[in-house]
Design a protein around this motif. Structure first.
Motif, PDB file in Angstrom:
ATOM      1  N   ASP A 296       0.984  -1.230   0.025  1.00 15.91           N
ATOM      2  CA  ASP A 296      -0.004  -0.013   0.030  1.00 15.91           C
ATOM      3  C   ASP A 296       0.822   1.443   0.175  1.00 15.91           C
ATOM      4  OD1 ASP A 296       1.096  -0.361   2.278  1.00 15.91           O
ATOM      5  OD2 ASP A 296      -0.685   0.184   3.570  1.00 15.91           O
ATOM      6  N   GLN A 297       2.298   1.146  -0.259  1.00 17.57           N
ATOM      7  CA  GLN A 297       2.981   2.481  -0.092  1.00 17.57           C
ATOM      8  C   GLN A 297       3.457   2.645  -1.696  1.00 17.57           C
ATOM      9  OE1 GLN A 297       6.595   1.775   1.923  1.00 17.57           O
ATOM     10  NE2 GLN A 297       7.498   3.699   1.597  1.00 17.57           N
ATOM     11  N   ARG A 298       3.301   3.962  -1.873  1.00 21.20           N
ATOM     12  CA  ARG A 298       3.489   4.300  -3.436  1.00 21.20           C
ATOM     13  C   ARG A 298       4.909   4.589  -3.385  1.00 21.20           C
ATOM     14  NH1 ARG A 298       0.856   8.892  -7.255  1.00 21.20           N
ATOM     15  NH2 ARG A 298       2.364   8.534  -9.009  1.00 21.20           N
ATOM     16  N   LEU A 299       5.599   4.189  -4.535  1.00 19.38           N
ATOM     17  CA  LEU A 299       7.229   4.136  -4.812  1.00 19.38           C
ATOM     18  C   LEU A 299       7.260   5.257  -5.685  1.00 19.38           C
ATOM     19  CD1 LEU A 299       7.947   0.436  -5.297  1.00 19.38           C
ATOM     20  CD2 LEU A 299       7.947   1.697  -3.197  1.00 19.38           C
ATOM     21  N   LEU A 300       8.325   6.138  -5.323  1.00 19.77           N
ATOM     22  CA  LEU A 300       8.626   7.335  -6.205  1.00 19.77           C
ATOM     23  C   LEU A 300       9.913   7.204  -7.028  1.00 19.77           C
ATOM     24  CD1 LEU A 300       7.804  10.288  -3.446  1.00 19.77           C
ATOM     25  CD2 LEU A 300       6.274   9.389  -5.350  1.00 19.77           C
ATOM     26  N   PRO A 301      10.359   7.665  -7.799  1.00 18.75           N
ATOM     27  CA  PRO A 301      11.212   7.406  -8.705  1.00 18.75           C
ATOM     28  C   PRO A 301      12.614   8.053  -7.749  1.00 18.75           C
ATOM     29  CG  PRO A 301       9.817   8.562  -9.837  1.00 18.75           C
ATOM     30  CD  PRO A 301       9.444   8.619  -8.557  1.00 18.75           C
ATOM     31  N   CYS A 302      13.770   7.107  -7.551  1.00 17.34           N
ATOM     32  CA  CYS A 302      14.961   7.401  -7.181  1.00 17.34           C
ATOM     33  C   CYS A 302      15.881   6.527  -7.529  1.00 17.34           C
ATOM     34  CB  CYS A 302      14.527   7.402  -5.711  1.00 17.34           C
ATOM     35  SG  CYS A 302      14.129   5.902  -4.668  1.00 17.34           S
ATOM     36  N   ARG A 303      17.275   6.657  -6.926  1.00 16.42           N
ATOM     37  CA  ARG A 303      17.992   5.737  -7.140  1.00 16.42           C
ATOM     38  C   ARG A 303      17.814   4.325  -6.919  1.00 16.42           C
ATOM     39  NH1 ARG A 303      23.607   8.734  -5.462  1.00 16.42           N
ATOM     40  NH2 ARG A 303      23.385  10.589  -6.908  1.00 16.42           N
ATOM     41  N   LYS A 304      17.081   4.263  -5.709  1.00 20.59           N
ATOM     42  CA  LYS A 304      16.627   2.849  -5.402  1.00 20.59           C
ATOM     43  C   LYS A 304      15.743   2.148  -6.212  1.00 20.59           C
ATOM     44  CE  LYS A 304      15.221  -0.081  -1.506  1.00 20.59           C
ATOM     45  NZ  LYS A 304      16.438  -1.487  -2.036  1.00 20.59           N
ATOM     46  N   TYR A 305      14.652   3.095  -6.489  1.00 22.17           N
ATOM     47  CA  TYR A 305      13.443   2.490  -7.494  1.00 22.17           C
ATOM     48  C   TYR A 305      13.621   3.444  -8.628  1.00 22.17           C
ATOM     49  CZ  TYR A 305      11.786   0.690  -2.768  1.00 22.17           C
ATOM     50  OH  TYR A 305      11.698   0.147  -1.710  1.00 22.17           O
ATOM     51  N   GLU A 306      14.253   2.902  -9.802  1.00 26.80           N
ATOM     52  CA  GLU A 306      14.433   3.397 -11.170  1.00 26.80           C
ATOM     53  C   GLU A 306      13.193   3.159 -11.815  1.00 26.80           C
ATOM     54  OE1 GLU A 306      17.700   3.566 -14.821  1.00 26.80           O
ATOM     55  OE2 GLU A 306      17.916   2.203 -12.930  1.00 26.80           O
ATOM     56  N   GLN A 307      12.355   4.163 -12.405  1.00 26.37           N
ATOM     57  CA  GLN A 307      11.231   3.807 -13.118  1.00 26.37           C
ATOM     58  C   GLN A 307      11.325   4.204 -14.603  1.00 26.37           C
ATOM     59  OE1 GLN A 307       7.971   5.257 -10.904  1.00 26.37           O
ATOM     60  NE2 GLN A 307       8.691   4.817  -8.932  1.00 26.37           N
ATOM     61  N   ILE A 308      11.133   3.405 -15.373  1.00 28.59           N
ATOM     62  CA  ILE A 308      11.411   3.414 -16.894  1.00 28.59           C
ATOM     63  C   ILE A 308      10.238   3.446 -17.678  1.00 28.59           C
ATOM     64  CG2 ILE A 308      12.858   2.746 -18.915  1.00 28.59           C
ATOM     65  CD1 ILE A 308      15.048   1.798 -17.023  1.00 28.59           C
ATOM     66  N   GLU A 309       9.884   4.426 -18.781  1.00 29.19           N
ATOM     67  CA  GLU A 309       8.709   4.143 -19.553  1.00 29.19           C
ATOM     68  C   GLU A 309       9.375   4.396 -21.162  1.00 29.19           C
ATOM     69  OE1 GLU A 309       5.899   6.986 -19.049  1.00 29.19           O
ATOM     70  OE2 GLU A 309       5.442   6.651 -16.939  1.00 29.19           O
ATOM     71  N   GLU A 310       8.938   2.919 -21.602  1.00 24.25           N
ATOM     72  CA  GLU A 310       9.451   3.066 -23.130  1.00 24.25           C
ATOM     73  C   GLU A 310       8.382   2.699 -24.173  1.00 24.25           C
ATOM     74  OE1 GLU A 310      12.827   0.284 -23.380  1.00 24.25           O
ATOM     75  OE2 GLU A 310      14.004   1.243 -22.271  1.00 24.25           O
ATOM     76  N   GLY A 311       7.775   3.699 -24.495  1.00 24.04           N
ATOM     77  CA  GLY A 311       6.392   3.485 -25.208  1.00 24.04           C
ATOM     78  C   GLY A 311       5.403   2.964 -24.139  1.00 24.04           C
ATOM     79  N   ALA A 312       4.910   1.895 -24.612  1.00 28.92           N
ATOM     80  CA  ALA A 312       3.879   1.024 -23.571  1.00 28.92           C
ATOM     81  C   ALA A 312       4.344   0.293 -22.510  1.00 28.92           C
ATOM     82  CB  ALA A 312       2.930   0.181 -24.546  1.00 28.92           C
ATOM     83  N   VAL A 313       5.705  -0.057 -22.751  1.00 24.43           N
ATOM     84  CA  VAL A 313       6.400  -0.694 -21.546  1.00 24.43           C
ATOM     85  C   VAL A 313       6.783   0.065 -20.255  1.00 24.43           C
ATOM     86  CG1 VAL A 313       8.304  -2.164 -21.303  1.00 24.43           C
ATOM     87  CG2 VAL A 313       7.229  -2.407 -23.235  1.00 24.43           C
TER      88      VAL A 313
END
Length: 1025
Positions: free
Chosen positions: A377-394
């Motif tokens: 239930d905890q939202r993850l924000l982009p940071c060095r630990k949680y890297e979030q990538i968007e490539e098109g629909a992926v």
């Protein structure tokens, strides 16, 4: 928080605040917070108002939006409040947390060598002490279990066992367990062993051994888990498993749940002996895992909770209960409702090693569709630990530097709360981690379990950095348990299990249990016995409270509304109240109540009243007074109790009913005062004729006297002869002048009875007979009572220094603010003095700062901010500074509908090659819409244009073709405007041709003036209309 103008971006906002930490001296302390803003804010750390700089022991790690303060080898001087301050061009925000540094426990001094060594702990007289506590055990069904403990203390304590807070005979038949008393040969203290014969599955639980004697109580607990023996696998691996429960005799209940939501099944079973419970899914036994929780609630019900339900979780769930008398079943068919919009490729379960990385990947239907990542239930924000990538629909989530606590359930969520779920398994020394948090009621037992990869390893349990005692820790093979019986609020904190460099942490929260206060005493009676005493009697409350309690006795003087506590006693019976217990003579009433740790009972008032007279004694007697001619003479004395007395002057009684009077017409004036225990007689402006007067005081038990002597004053004051009162504004020059009868005669200046000291802000000058006190630039704190004192005479000045009046610069008129729910509303005003204080009021009540209302000061600007306004937040607001005030009227409305036009379905007929414009008007200019054709989202191209202008959204077909016919929708949230477009080769009847035909579907309405903010949707700034 300070907010700037809308064109500067968004001000800093804390998404996670730093938490207070407690560490032992020499350990490492770390504070972390997450702050966002546009542009990204500059973050600094402060302590005691000073900005901190990096050093050998102090560093400031940054990981994306996460900012930290890392303090190595903490010292007691490092304790205090640390402030994280974030600032950018749009504003400023700050958050604070306290760091507490505890002194390490001092090493125990070596005992001196003595002929007789000290006895071991628990062998002397005192409260019970556990020498050895019970150990947690994990056994198979049918095994014999023995739980032992050894306790010291004198007198020898009484021992007894409980299971899950209940006595053993309330849970089991006597044939199922045995208690064995005694102690080991040569070992101190007493012991009580609990032997469970042929353990059953319901025997699992927390067992607590209690020890009690006259000096106190102690307890120690252990966990027992009874498991089902493993079943042998079938000889043919392809053979279907045999059903483990009997077929159902009636149709099961049906339960629907939306995909991504939780499903909770509860089964309440009674029987004797206590039945064993098993959960089954589609005929197979269920075991607890990350998404299937099995536990027993406080009401005794058996609960199965399926988290974040997916399509694969649908099926028949059965709760099977059996004991030696038979079995019963309860079943429910779970259906999972899938959303219309689904992930093109869902998440898959992944594994990773500790200190490594894992990658979670999914695919959304549309590349422009926003998504969010969650760990449970905890939202993850982009940071060095949680890297979030968007490539098109992926969409990818890369988790770096894996820890044991990263093990768990992860979710990717898109619009409409559509979710895809996957398990992340972290392989390391710790296999089963602690839960993120654990809520326990005060007085209940808290149990924490950790499973390690290797058996017989020694881990370390700690709370807030302090190691926990060994009596509450147990290990057996791969399992490690921490059992805290009967938790209190002091047990709350961050509990950590450490094994080498690996660790897992949980937040233990202890919630208070509401207890009923004790009942009132009964049969309260008053007896007036000997002179100047009263006898009070009462009986204990019915029923008698289980927890310790006392009686509190209070008195009230007849005619007064105040009740005053007399004393507290532990036992009911008879209490004699003498006159010495009251402060002054009078008639008194009494009442009594019962008080325990759970509260206070209603008061019981004794019928009637008693007249009591205190016995006084002299604490500070009268002293001879020597004054100058014309001064006041003050005689005072202190008594041990409040009582009336009589004053005498030269043997003549002074009238007590006239506080101010004259001995006789035209003679000496006097004033009589009594404040609590002190009595005073003031003789006004005495003269030489009064010298030698004798003053006396008399009351029951006390008589005292003193003499008056008058001295000649060598100088007198020419001006001022009366007290002078003056008022100034700040920065004005103040000059106080006292003129004496003799030139160059010394005098001293005092303020509020204290001698003044010369400085740049206060000057003292002597010019012949004139003494001056000068304040070059008066300040508010210079206000007070000044005195110029010389031999026996004084001149008095009362000075008041005020700030100049405050005026509002902006706004000049009443401001009206309109906003919708969840917008940010900012009420702003400007004063002409930066240091001027203001007060905010709403509907006549003063506003206090909270999480929902922020009060900001920025130079001359004063702001009231409602970060996420709700309709009840609307009303009449005032900002008050001095005698001036400005007014704001705030109206917050819910958005009933996002789409203003069209209100119904629109049909459009067009001829090929015509220009077609589909128009949709919204209630807010920043709202985003989605255009679709026949259920598919449209893509902008030269043949299809998407336009946005203020609140209007358009879909334009510059040259419509036959294939453009269809159902068009403009969608926002759960609303949509529908357009049916029909394209033909030509109209059936067309009177004239148009070289540039255009078909518009457009709202026609009168223009209205609107004030829109350039803040994000959640921030709304006040304007005027």
């Amino acid at each position: 928080m300070k907010a700037g103008s809308g064109d500067q971006g968004s001000p800093p906002c804390f998404l996670r605040f730093p938490r207070p930490v407690r560490v032992v001296s020499g350990a490492e302390a770390e504070l972390k917070c997450v702050v966002l803003g546009e542009p990204p804010p500059t973050v600094v750390w402060e302590k005691s108002g000073q900005q901190l700089v990096a050093s050998e022991r102090l560093s400031f790690p940054v990981d994306g939006a996460e900012h930290g303060l890392l303090l190595s080898s903490a010292l007691p001087t490092d304790a205090g409040v640390y402030v994280c301050r974030a600032r950018n061009a749009a504003g400023e925000a700050y958050a604070a947390a306290a760091v507490t540094v505890l002194e390490p426990p001092a090493p125990e001094p070596e005992p001196p060598v003595a002929e007789h060594p000290l006895p071991p702990p628990g062998t002397g007289e005192g409260a019970p002490v556990f020498l050895t506590g019970p150990r947690s055990q994990w056994v198979l069904r049918g095994a014999e279990v023995v739980l032992t403990c050894q306790v010291g203390g004198l007198p020898e304590p009484t021992l007894y066992w409980e299971k899950d807070g209940m006595a053993l005979d309330e849970v089991w038949d006597s044939s199922h367990f045995a208690l064995e008393r005694g102690c080991a040969e040569g070992a101190p203290g007493a012991s009580l062993a609990l032997r469970i014969l042929a353990a059953r599955l319901p025997d699992s639980g927390v067992y607590v051994c209690h020890a009690r004697n006259a000096h106190g109580h102690a307890q120690a607990g252990a966990l027992l888990q009874v498991h089902q023996p493993p079943e042998s696998p079938p000889e043919d691996p392809d053979e279907a498993p045999a059903p483990v429960v009997e077929p159902l005799k009636c149709a099961p209940k049906t339960f629907w749940v939306n995909e991504g939501k939780h499903a909770k099944f509860r089964c309440y079973v009674m029987g004797k002996p206590e039945p064993e419970i098993e959960w089954h899914w589609e005929g197979r036994p269920l075991l607890p895992d990350r998404r299937r929780l099995m536990y027993r609630d406080r009401d005794g019900g058996f609960v199965l909770k399926v988290l974040y339900c997916q399509a694969k979780d649908r099926g028949l769930y059965v709760c099977a209960a059996r004991n030696s008398a038979g079995q019963t079943l309860s079943a429910v068919q779970l259906h999972v409702k899938e959303p219309r919009l689904r992930f093109t490729r869902p998440l898959q379960d992944v594994e990773g090693r500790e200190h490594g990385i894992v990658v979670l990947e999914c695919k959304v239907p549309n590349s422009r569709m926003p998504t969010a990542w969650f760990r449970e239930d905890q939202r993850l924000l982009p940071c060095r630990k949680y890297e979030q990538i968007e490539e098109g629909a992926v969409r990818r989530l890369i988790i770096h530097r894996l820890k044991a606590d990263d093990d768990g359930v992860y979710l990717c969520e898109m619009r409409g709360r559509v979710r895809t779920v996957a398990n992340v398994t972290v392989k390391g020394p710790i296999l089963k981690r602690l839960p993120r948090k654990l809520d326990v009621l005060e007085g209940e037992n808290a149990v924490l379990l950790v499973e390690t990869r290797e058996a017989a390893v020694e881990g370390r349990w700690s709370r807030d950095g302090e190691e926990l005692p060994a009596t509450c820790q147990s290990s057996c093979g791969h399992m490690h348990a921490l059992v805290l019986p009967g938790v209190t609020r002091e047990d709350a904190g961050e509990v950590t299990f450490s094994l080498g460099n690996s660790r897992t942490t949980t937040l233990l929260r202890v919630k208070c249990v509401k207890h009923s206060p004790p009942g009132p005493p009964v049969l309260a009676e008053m007896f007036k016995g000997h002179k100047n005493t009263v006898l009070l009697t009462w009986k204990p409350p019915e029923p008698v409270p289980e927890t310790p309690f006392i009686y509190r006795l209070e008195r009230q003087e007849v005619g007064s509304e105040d009740w005053i506590q007399c004393f507290s006693i532990e036992k009911a019976g008879a209490v004699e109240v003498p006159g010495d217990c009251v402060p002054s003579e009078g008639d008194y009433r009494f009442r009594v109540c019962t008080v325990s740790e759970h509260g206070r009972s209603p008061h019981v008032v004794f019928h009637g009243s008693a007249h009591l007279v205190p016995t006084a004694r002299l604490v500070a007697g009268l002293e001879d007074v020597q004054v100058y001619d014309g001064e006041d003479a003050v005689f005072s004395l202190d008594l041990s109790t409040i009582i009336q007395g009589t004053w005498f002057l030269n043997g003549e009684e002074l009238k007590a009913d006239e506080p101010e009077g004259q001995v006789e017409p035209g003679s000496l004036c006097y004033r009589i005062e009594q404040k609590g225990l002190q009595h005073r007689l003031i003789l006004r402006a005495v003269t030489h004729q009064d010298s030698g007067a004798l003053v006396g005081f008399s009351c029951p038990g006390v008589q005292d006297s003193a003499a008056l002597t008058i001295q000649e004053s060598p100088v007198h004051i020419l001006s001022p002869r009366e007290k002078v009162s003056l008022t100034f504004t700040t920065s004005e020059r103040v000059v106080l002048t006292c003129e004496l009868s003799r030139a160059d005669f010394p005098a001293t200046w005092y303020k509020e009875g204290q001698k003044v000291e010369e400085s740049e802000a206060l000057l003292v000058k002597l010019d012949g007979r004139k003494h001056r006190l000068i304040l070059p630039e008066a300040r508010v704190q210079d206000s007070g009572e000044f005195e110029c004192r010389t031999e026996g005479v004084s001149a008095f000045f009362s000075i008041t220094v005020q700030d100049p009046p405050v005026h509002f610069v902006e706004p000049r008129e009443h401001v009206f603010v309109h906003a919708i729910t969840s917008e940010c509303v900012v009420l702003s005003c400007e004063v002409d003095q930066e240091e001027a204080p203001v007060r905010w009021y709403k509907d006549g009540q003063e506003v206090e700062e909270s999480d929902f209302v922020l009060l900001e000061v920025d130079g001359p600007h004063r702001r009231l901010v409602l970060p996420a306004a709700q309709p009840p937040d609307g009303g009449e607001f005032q900002c008050v500074a001095g005698e001036e005030r400005v007014y704001f009227t705030v109206t917050i409305t819910d958005v009933a509908s996002w789409i203003v036009y069209p209100s119904g379905k629109v049909y459009v007929a067009a001829v090929r090659l015509e220009r077609v414009v589909l128009t949709c008007e919204l209630c807010r200019p920043w709202a985003e819409v989605r255009w679709t054709k026949d259920g598919e989202e449209v893509v902008e191209s030269p043949a299809l244009l998407l336009q946005k202008e203020d609140t209007v959204r358009r879909l334009v077909l510059p040259s419509v073709q036959l294939e453009d016919s269809g159902e068009y929708r403009c969608e926002i949230e759960d609303e949509a405007a529908s357009f049916t477009v029909t394209v033909t080769e030509s109209y059936q009847s067309q009177e004239s041709a148009n070289s540039n035909p255009e078909l518009n579907v457009l709202l026609k309405k009168s223009k209205t003036r609107r004030l829109w903010s350039r803040f994000p949707p959640w921030r709304r700034t006040a304007g005027t209309e």
